[in-house]
Design an enzyme around this catalytic site. Structure first.
Site, mmCIF file in Angstrom:
data_model
loop_
_atom_site.group_PDB
_atom_site.id
_atom_site.type_symbol
_atom_site.label_atom_id
_atom_site.label_comp_id
_atom_site.label_asym_id
_atom_site.label_seq_id
_atom_site.Cartn_x
_atom_site.Cartn_y
_atom_site.Cartn_z
ATOM 1 N N HIS A 417 70.249 20.170 21.354
ATOM 2 C CA HIS A 417 69.438 21.045 21.683
ATOM 3 C C HIS A 417 67.363 20.336 22.514
ATOM 4 C CE1 HIS A 417 67.322 24.168 19.792
ATOM 5 N NE2 HIS A 417 67.087 23.922 18.776
ATOM 6 N N ASP A 421 68.098 26.320 24.662
ATOM 7 C CA ASP A 421 67.151 27.035 23.165
ATOM 8 C C ASP A 421 68.633 27.358 22.328
ATOM 9 O OD1 ASP A 421 64.928 25.458 23.494
ATOM 10 O OD2 ASP A 421 64.728 27.474 24.571
#
Length: 446
Positions: A417, A421
């Site tokens: 992450h 995204d």
């Protein structure tokens, strides 16, 4: 007839030395029907100009041809790949074993793969220079091999088990002529002490007592230690998050059913589901380059790739390995299946080289072959994402407002992450789902 006594050798030597100073003379005579070949060597510095026959034969032994060659060869650890500096030895042979040329004696287990060490020539293992599990570096002596030696003789049977034939006892004088034959008495009439007891049946082996438990400690292999280290590093370094989806496998199963025989006949390899997912993943990675990228922590930069190298996770008896398919974006289904089949065979034979596993921009792990229903894979560093496939199971699903039973598969994408995204991860997984459910999208580049 020539006698073998020292007197004859001495007399013959003086005769020859007086006649002419001969250094080497071969004399062959026939002694008792046998051929005796003696090489007589003359030396002026000694009173007797000839060596004894035993010395001649011993010297002749060390001047023989290569047929009787007896040499001790030391075999060293072979060179590793550039990124590997050491490994652990696992012996497959012991001292005294007879080996042929190119027969594997041991394996050097490194962080990524195992390097087999074969024998350069045939012979008998004389000595192991490194203990089992010992750490070695390239060039470290491993074992000594005696060439031209016979295999070690098997141990003689112990006296307890040896079948010894005893001589028969001398015959006893017959008394039948002096005495009439006596009829045997029934067992009931014999004294109890004279009746031979019937041997009792052997007692059954004792069963372990209830509640007895044991433990067995096994040293972790270098490969397993490295796998554990890398997985823990991935959890510490990456901000891992997993998103899920499900794929209707009806169309791909129907396509495989229709063309699997023709595909096998033409390409000599079976058509599986991995090629469809690998091609779908490469298509989605080119559509979402962030999933195919990686963070360079040393320079704080993002590295984007315009190629797709997919690591295929393969389970072997020694652990999980991830050989790499290069440039999957330019491959078709048959090329992918051939490459996967070749890498799988090398992995099962433990012949994968480090070059087969270096690199990789994305990983696919197929837990469905073991019956997995659902799971979250762990990223393979330094990559940024991994796709997890699972088993195909019939489930009721809604199709055009109706409930139908379809073969369904859960898929999972674990991603870093820090770089990827949620929008990019979900879009990537939906693209994989669409291509697998309808491979015609690959032709339309959609």
């Amino acid at each position: 007839m020539l006698s073998r006594s020292p007197c004859v050798y001495r007399t013959l030597g003086r005769f020859l030395s007086a006649a002419s100073p001969v250094h080497n003379l071969g004399i062959q005579q026939n002694v008792s029907g046998l051929s005796l070949c003696s090489q007589l060597i003359y030396r002026k510095s000694q009173p007797c100009g000839f060596l004894a026959p035993s010395d001649v034969y011993s010297r002749r032994h060390f001047r023989t041809s290569a047929v009787y060659k007896d040499e001790l060869v030391t075999v060293n650890t072979p060179a590793f790949a550039e990124s590997i500096t050491e490994g652990d030895v696992r012996w497959e042979k012991v001292v005294g074993d007879s080996v042929t040329e190119d027969e594997v004696v041991c394996e050097v287990e490194t962080d990524k793969t195992s390097v087999q060490v074969p024998t350069p020539v045939a012979g008998v293992i004389e000595e192991l220079l490194v203990p089992d599990g010992g750490r070695v570096e390239p060039g470290t002596p491993l074992f000594k091999l005696r060439t031209g030696a016979a295999p070690a003789a098997k141990a003689a049977p112990s006296p307890a088990t040896e079948d010894v034939t005893h001589p028969a006892p001398p015959p006893q004088p017959s008394i039948s002529a002096a005495w009439p034959p006596i009829p045997p008495l029934p067992a009931s009439a014999l004294p109890i002490a004279l009746i031979k007891p019937t041997p009792a049946a052997p007692a059954p082996p004792a069963l372990p007592a209830e509640g007895v438990r044991g433990e067995n400690r096994v040293k972790m292999s270098r490969m397993r230690l490295r796998i554990a280290q890398r997985l823990k590093e991935a959890q510490i370094t990456c901000a891992m998050l997993t998103t899920f989806n499900e794929v209707d496998m009806s169309n791909i199963k129907e396509m495989r059913k229709l063309y699997k025989e023709a595909f096998l006949q033409k390409h000599n390899v079976k058509l599986g589901f991995m090629s469809a997912f690998a091609k779908a993943a490469s298509h989605a990675l080119m559509d979402q380059p962030a999933v195919n990228a990686v963070i360079d922590d040393s320079t704080k930069e993002i590295i984007y790739r315009d190629y797709v190298d997919i690591s295929i996770a393969v389970a072997t008896p020694k652990g999980l390995v991830v050989p790499v398919l290069r440039n999957v974006e330019a491959m078709n289904f048959s090329e992918i299946e051939k490459a996967i089949n070749k890498l799988g065979e090398k992995a099962q034979r433990n012949e994968l080289a480090v070059e087969d596993m270096d690199g990789g921009t994305f990983t696919i792990s197929n837990g469905g072959v073991f019956g997995s229903l659902f799971g979250t894979p762990i990223i393979n560093p330094p990559q940024s994402a991994i796709l997890g496939m699972h088993g195909i199971f019939d489930r009721p699903v809604a199709v055009n407002g109706k409930v139908e039973v379809r073969p369904m598969m859960y898929v999972a994408l674990t991603y870093d992450h820090r770089l990827i995204d949620g929008r990019e991860a979900v879009t990537f997984l939906r693209k994989v789902k669409e291509v697998v459910e309808d491979p015609r999208l690959l032709l339309l580049d959609m």
